[in-house]
Design an enzyme around this catalytic site. Structure first.
Site, PDB file in Angstrom:
ATOM      1  N   LYS A 118      53.334  40.929  -9.386  1.00 52.29           N
ATOM      2  CA  LYS A 118      53.133  39.755 -10.249  1.00 52.29           C
ATOM      3  C   LYS A 118      51.652  39.429 -10.483  1.00 52.29           C
ATOM      4  O   LYS A 118      51.309  38.864 -11.515  1.00 52.29           O
ATOM      5  CB  LYS A 118      53.893  38.538  -9.705  1.00 52.29           C
ATOM      6  CG  LYS A 118      53.272  37.854  -8.507  1.00 52.29           C
ATOM      7  CD  LYS A 118      52.715  36.502  -8.817  1.00 52.29           C
ATOM      8  CE  LYS A 118      52.198  35.766  -7.609  1.00 52.29           C
ATOM      9  NZ  LYS A 118      51.505  36.476  -6.558  1.00 52.29           N
ATOM     10  N   GLY A 148      54.694  33.178  -3.780  1.00 52.34           N
ATOM     11  CA  GLY A 148      56.007  32.803  -3.244  1.00 52.34           C
ATOM     12  C   GLY A 148      55.984  31.483  -2.491  1.00 52.34           C
ATOM     13  O   GLY A 148      56.958  30.720  -2.497  1.00 52.34           O
TER      14      GLY A 148
HETATM   15  P1  ADP Z   1      51.890  35.638  -2.553  1.00 55.24           P
HETATM   16  O1  ADP Z   1      53.323  35.312  -2.372  1.00 55.24           O
HETATM   17  O2  ADP Z   1      51.065  34.442  -2.856  1.00 55.24           O
HETATM   18  O3  ADP Z   1      51.655  36.785  -3.488  1.00 55.24           O
HETATM   19  P2  ADP Z   1      51.194  37.410  -0.321  1.00 55.24           P
HETATM   20  O4  ADP Z   1      51.920  37.248   0.968  1.00 55.24           O
HETATM   21  O5  ADP Z   1      51.537  38.576  -1.178  1.00 55.24           O
HETATM   22  O6  ADP Z   1      51.353  36.037  -1.101  1.00 55.24           O
HETATM   23  O7  ADP Z   1      49.616  37.458  -0.052  1.00 55.24           O
HETATM   24  C1  ADP Z   1      48.978  36.422   0.684  1.00 55.24           C
HETATM   25  C2  ADP Z   1      48.878  36.829   2.151  1.00 55.24           C
HETATM   26  O8  ADP Z   1      47.936  37.876   2.312  1.00 55.24           O
HETATM   27  C3  ADP Z   1      48.362  35.751   3.088  1.00 55.24           C
HETATM   28  O9  ADP Z   1      49.395  34.923   3.541  1.00 55.24           O
HETATM   29  C4  ADP Z   1      47.744  36.549   4.239  1.00 55.24           C
HETATM   30  O10 ADP Z   1      48.584  36.560   5.358  1.00 55.24           O
HETATM   31  C5  ADP Z   1      47.648  37.976   3.702  1.00 55.24           C
HETATM   32  N1  ADP Z   1      46.346  38.610   3.876  1.00 55.24           N
HETATM   33  C6  ADP Z   1      46.163  39.863   4.331  1.00 55.24           C
HETATM   34  N2  ADP Z   1      44.866  40.189   4.336  1.00 55.24           N
HETATM   35  C7  ADP Z   1      44.191  39.124   3.851  1.00 55.24           C
HETATM   36  C8  ADP Z   1      42.795  38.870   3.603  1.00 55.24           C
HETATM   37  N3  ADP Z   1      41.858  39.781   3.843  1.00 55.24           N
HETATM   38  N4  ADP Z   1      42.466  37.665   3.106  1.00 55.24           N
HETATM   39  C9  ADP Z   1      43.399  36.731   2.847  1.00 55.24           C
HETATM   40  N5  ADP Z   1      44.738  36.916   3.063  1.00 55.24           N
HETATM   41  C10 ADP Z   1      45.126  38.105   3.557  1.00 55.24           C
HETATM   42 MG    MG Z   2      52.421  38.845  -3.151  1.00 55.55          MG
END
Ligand code: ADP
Ligand code: MG
Length: 308
Positions: free
Chosen positions: A209, A12
């Site tokens: 996704k 996103g």
């Molecule tokens: P996207 O839109 O790229 O799918 P998400 O918000 O679903 O993004 O996933 C990425 C987020 O996961 C990061 O912004 C971070 O805050 C969170 N996160 C939670 N645990 C972890 C982890 N162990 N390592 C990296 N990111 C993490």
């Molecule tokens: Mg996501």
């Protein structure tokens, strides 16, 4: 020699960064970061782009609530709308980057409305768990026509999130890739459909996704699967003073870290799972990286690489 095939799954934040309002201008500006890299990579690789739609479909859901004079649209139609909307933004940004870089302006790309088959007997249908769209007060949920749940942010609509079984347009995507067209597909996880012989109908659900990207990567025979998000990779002990980016892990190690709870559901867990599934089933490469370092990740110089 045939160019290798890259699948890049955009998170996103490739369109809207945390703390941004998410105006169209911001989204176009943000997209340049990934599209510039993709334009350069397309000289050496054939490319498939998939993307999320969380903030965009959330806004469309809010717009449904704002107006009582026009019939409300079901989720499947809104997902289709975001595939068109984001596909358009990706294509026009990519065109701009090709021009800027002086790369062959005859490069072809196509955005595909994509359906993804789900299984009506998937246990996920028993319980809607995935929160989507606007936040409601306790009073408001009384009149909301779908299931809601109390989340950390407040009451939200919840939908089921079944496993992707197969991408309906996989043959079309393969053909496009054979012709070296950049294919933009599976937006928002794809439109979830249940199949009855040749016909199918949409369901109120959201497919992850990252998981659908892994499925498509496998079905098309991708060589490198990149998951681009807003952190440098999968991080161990995330959010603690001991946090550390994992540079690589084999499937056994990744499974262990999952069991130890390093990667929460709904964010990092589906990315690690998606990378593991692809590597396990194909023996090829998968890397979780930030949107800024897609090219480095392709070269093996950034991100978390999952190995067999
Ligand atoms: P996207 O839109 O790229 O799918 P998400 O918000 O679903 O993004 O996933 C990425 C987020 O996961 C990061 O912004 C971070 O805050 C969170 N996160 C939670 N645990 C972890 C982890 N162990 N390592 C990296 N990111 C993490
Ligand atoms: Mg996501």
């Amino acid at each position: 020699m045939e160019k290798e095939i890259l699948l890049i799954a955009l998170g996103g934040n490739a369109l809207i960064k945390k703390d941004q309002e998410g105006s169209v201008e911001e989204q176009f500006e943000n997209l340049k970061v990934s599209m510039r890299q993709i334009a350069r990579l397309s000289e050496k690789y054939r490319i498939i782009i998939t993307h999320g739609n969380g903030p965009q479909v959330g806004n469309l859901l809010l717009q449904q609530e704002c107006c009582n004079d026009i019939p409300r649209l079901p989720l499947e139609i809104l997902v289709a709308q975001t595939q068109g909307q984001i596909g358009y933004m990706i294509e026009s940004t990519l065109d701009g980057e090709f021009m800027e870089l002086g790369i062959d302006n005859k490069k072809n790309f196509v955005t595909l409305i994509t359906y993804v088959v789900v299984d009506e007997n998937d246990p996920a249908f028993q319980e809607p768990l995935k929160p989507i769209g606007p936040i409601y007060t306790k009073e408001e949920i009384a009149s909301v026509p779908y299931p809601t749940r109390l989340t950390a942010k407040g009451y939200r609509r919840v939908v089921v999130s079944p496993e992707p079984v197969t991408v309906v347009e996989k043959n079309e995507i393969r053909k496009l890739i054979e012709m070296d067209f950049i294919a933009i597909c599976c937006g928002g996880g794809g439109i979830p459909v249940i199949r009855e012989e040749r016909s199918f109908h949409g369901v109120d659900a959201v497919i992850d996704k990252d998981l659908v990207s892994a499925k498509l990567a496998e079905e098309v025979g991708v060589d490198i699967f990149i998951i681009a998000t807003d952190v440098p990779g999968a991080i161990l002990n995330y959010g603690t003073p001991k946090q550390k980016v994992l540079r690589s892990a084999n499937i056994r190690k990744a499974e262990l870290f999952l069991k130890e709870g390093h990667f929460p559901p709904g964010s990092m867990k589906p990315k690690v799972r998606a990378a593991m599934r692809f590597v396990q089933n194909s023996g090829k490469r998968a890397v979780i990286t930030s949107v800024e370092t897609i090219e480095e990740a392709v070269e093996g110089k950034a991100g978390t690489e999952i190995t067999p």
